[in-house]
Scaffold this motif. Structure first.
Motif, PDB file in Angstrom:
ATOM      1  N   THR A  79      -8.691  10.106  -6.113  1.00 42.42           N
ATOM      2  CA  THR A  79      -7.678  10.845  -5.361  1.00 42.42           C
ATOM      3  C   THR A  79      -8.182  12.232  -4.997  1.00 42.42           C
ATOM      4  O   THR A  79      -8.002  12.703  -3.871  1.00 42.42           O
ATOM      5  CB  THR A  79      -6.383  10.946  -6.185  1.00 42.42           C
TER       6      THR A  79
ATOM      7  N   ALA B 145     -10.779  11.963  -2.214  1.00 45.29           N
ATOM      8  CA  ALA B 145     -10.155  11.627  -0.936  1.00 45.29           C
ATOM      9  C   ALA B 145      -9.400  12.817  -0.352  1.00 45.29           C
ATOM     10  O   ALA B 145      -9.397  13.038   0.865  1.00 45.29           O
ATOM     11  CB  ALA B 145      -9.213  10.441  -1.119  1.00 45.29           C
TER      12      ALA B 145
ATOM     13  N   GLU C 270      -1.647   8.515   4.714  1.00 47.06           N
ATOM     14  CA  GLU C 270      -1.982   7.616   5.814  1.00 47.06           C
ATOM     15  C   GLU C 270      -3.348   7.921   6.430  1.00 47.06           C
ATOM     16  O   GLU C 270      -3.805   7.182   7.307  1.00 47.06           O
ATOM     17  CB  GLU C 270      -0.899   7.701   6.890  1.00 47.06           C
ATOM     18  N   ARG C 271      -3.992   8.983   5.990  1.00 50.57           N
ATOM     19  CA  ARG C 271      -5.241   9.418   6.606  1.00 50.57           C
ATOM     20  C   ARG C 271      -6.474   9.017   5.796  1.00 50.57           C
ATOM     21  O   ARG C 271      -7.589   9.406   6.123  1.00 50.57           O
ATOM     22  CB  ARG C 271      -5.217  10.939   6.804  1.00 50.57           C
ATOM     23  N   SER C 272      -6.266   8.252   4.743  1.00 51.72           N
ATOM     24  CA  SER C 272      -7.369   7.848   3.872  1.00 51.72           C
ATOM     25  C   SER C 272      -7.052   6.478   3.278  1.00 51.72           C
ATOM     26  O   SER C 272      -5.957   6.266   2.749  1.00 51.72           O
ATOM     27  CB  SER C 272      -7.543   8.876   2.748  1.00 51.72           C
ATOM     28  N   ASP C 273      -7.986   5.554   3.362  1.00 52.64           N
ATOM     29  CA  ASP C 273      -7.772   4.238   2.746  1.00 52.64           C
ATOM     30  C   ASP C 273      -7.552   4.368   1.245  1.00 52.64           C
ATOM     31  O   ASP C 273      -6.723   3.655   0.653  1.00 52.64           O
ATOM     32  CB  ASP C 273      -8.965   3.328   3.019  1.00 52.64           C
ATOM     33  N   VAL C 274      -8.277   5.273   0.608  1.00 55.38           N
ATOM     34  CA  VAL C 274      -8.143   5.473  -0.841  1.00 55.38           C
ATOM     35  C   VAL C 274      -6.743   5.958  -1.185  1.00 55.38           C
ATOM     36  O   VAL C 274      -6.086   5.435  -2.105  1.00 55.38           O
ATOM     37  CB  VAL C 274      -9.197   6.470  -1.350  1.00 55.38           C
TER      38      VAL C 274
ATOM     39  N   GLN D  54      -4.023   5.777   0.712  1.00 55.31           N
ATOM     40  CA  GLN D  54      -3.001   4.796   1.080  1.00 55.31           C
ATOM     41  C   GLN D  54      -2.854   3.741  -0.011  1.00 55.31           C
ATOM     42  O   GLN D  54      -1.745   3.332  -0.358  1.00 55.31           O
ATOM     43  CB  GLN D  54      -3.360   4.136   2.417  1.00 55.31           C
ATOM     44  N   GLU D  55      -3.963   3.325  -0.584  1.00 55.12           N
ATOM     45  CA  GLU D  55      -3.912   2.337  -1.662  1.00 55.12           C
ATOM     46  C   GLU D  55      -3.281   2.942  -2.910  1.00 55.12           C
ATOM     47  O   GLU D  55      -2.405   2.337  -3.535  1.00 55.12           O
ATOM     48  CB  GLU D  55      -5.323   1.847  -1.981  1.00 55.12           C
TER      49      GLU D  55
ATOM     50  N   ALA E 289       0.297   1.552  -1.283  1.00 54.66           N
ATOM     51  CA  ALA E 289       0.132   0.101  -1.310  1.00 54.66           C
ATOM     52  C   ALA E 289       0.365  -0.530  -2.672  1.00 54.66           C
ATOM     53  O   ALA E 289       0.844  -1.659  -2.760  1.00 54.66           O
ATOM     54  CB  ALA E 289      -1.265  -0.264  -0.797  1.00 54.66           C
ATOM     55  N   ASP E 290       0.005   0.171  -3.768  1.00 55.60           N
ATOM     56  CA  ASP E 290       0.116  -0.476  -5.077  1.00 55.60           C
ATOM     57  C   ASP E 290       1.525  -0.412  -5.653  1.00 55.60           C
ATOM     58  O   ASP E 290       1.781  -0.900  -6.745  1.00 55.60           O
ATOM     59  CB  ASP E 290      -0.910   0.095  -6.055  1.00 55.60           C
TER      60      ASP E 290
END
Length: 221
Positions: free
Chosen positions: A28, A31, A55-59, A61-62, A66-67
């Motif tokens: 985190t 990122a 929303e600006r980083s896949d890390v 966002q997950e 997402a989790d």
């Protein structure tokens, strides 16, 4: 999260949850630095950052969306289905005076904060005046006193009675943005990520306020 913690949030306007994000702390932080290095920063009192950092980083966002840890927390605290309502990542370099993050009457929000450095009352931890999240009543006129507490209350802003929420990286602090909150004594460069959720609107007034919130989304405490 226990029933007592939910009651604490609804009674006082905040709750601290230890170690919820411990497993993603290093990723985190990395990122956060990547996003703030790639996007233009927007400044506010005491700091600057970017909106909708998750929303600006896949890390991010997950880790944040997402989790389902943060969304599940929001659903439990608000007691309803929720919608993601934005958030930000901010690097602070000074004090943030007393304010409310929302003046909505119908829309119910919860801001979920994680600080990327250990913080206490001497190093810029979030301070909240318990109970000031409640809608209506005398708290709605309290802002005039907090604009100049030295003149109105006879005390410096940092002396206003409040609860200081000490935290470590990996902890989550959930609070109602309507509660009066501030930060004092912090060193330059302290970092904070916020994701905000709203109860699914059930009235025209709540839907209108959600639209206003989304249009006005910007970095801030």
């Amino acid at each position: 999260m226990t029933a007592a913690e939910v009651t604490h949030f609804r009674t006082f306007g905040f709750v601290r949850l230890r170690g919820v994000q411990d497993d993603v702390v290093p990723a985190t932080g990395d990122a956060f630095e990547d996003v703030l290095g790639r996007f233009p920063l927007v400044g506010r009192q005491g700091g600057a950052g970017v909106t909708r950092i998750a929303e600006r980083s896949d890390v991010l966002q997950e880790a944040l969306l997402a989790d389902d840890r943060c969304p599940r927390l929001a659903r439990r605290l608000l007691g309803t289905d929720v919608v993601y309502a934005g958030g930000d990542g901010v690097r602070y370099d000074g004090a943030v005076d007393w304010h409310r993050g929302s003046e909505h009457r119908a829309l119910r929000l919860v801001a979920i904060v994680q600080h990327l450095e250990p913080l206490d009352g001497r190093t810029g931890a979030l301070r909240i005046i318990p109970g000031t999240h409640r809608r209506g009543g005398s708290w709605d006129t309290f802002s005039a006193d907090l604009e100049n507490p030295l003149r109105c209350l006879g005390m410096e802003p940092a002396q206003v009675p409040a609860f200081t929420i000490e935290s470590q990286p990996g902890d989550l602090v959930a609070f109602d943005p309507r509660a009066y909150h501030a930060s004092f004594g912090g060193s330059a460069g302290r970092r904070r990520i916020t994701t905000t959720y709203a109860s699914v609107p059930e009235s025209d007034a709540a839907r209108r306020e959600l639209g206003e919130h989304l249009l006005g989304d910007r970095p801030g405490l």
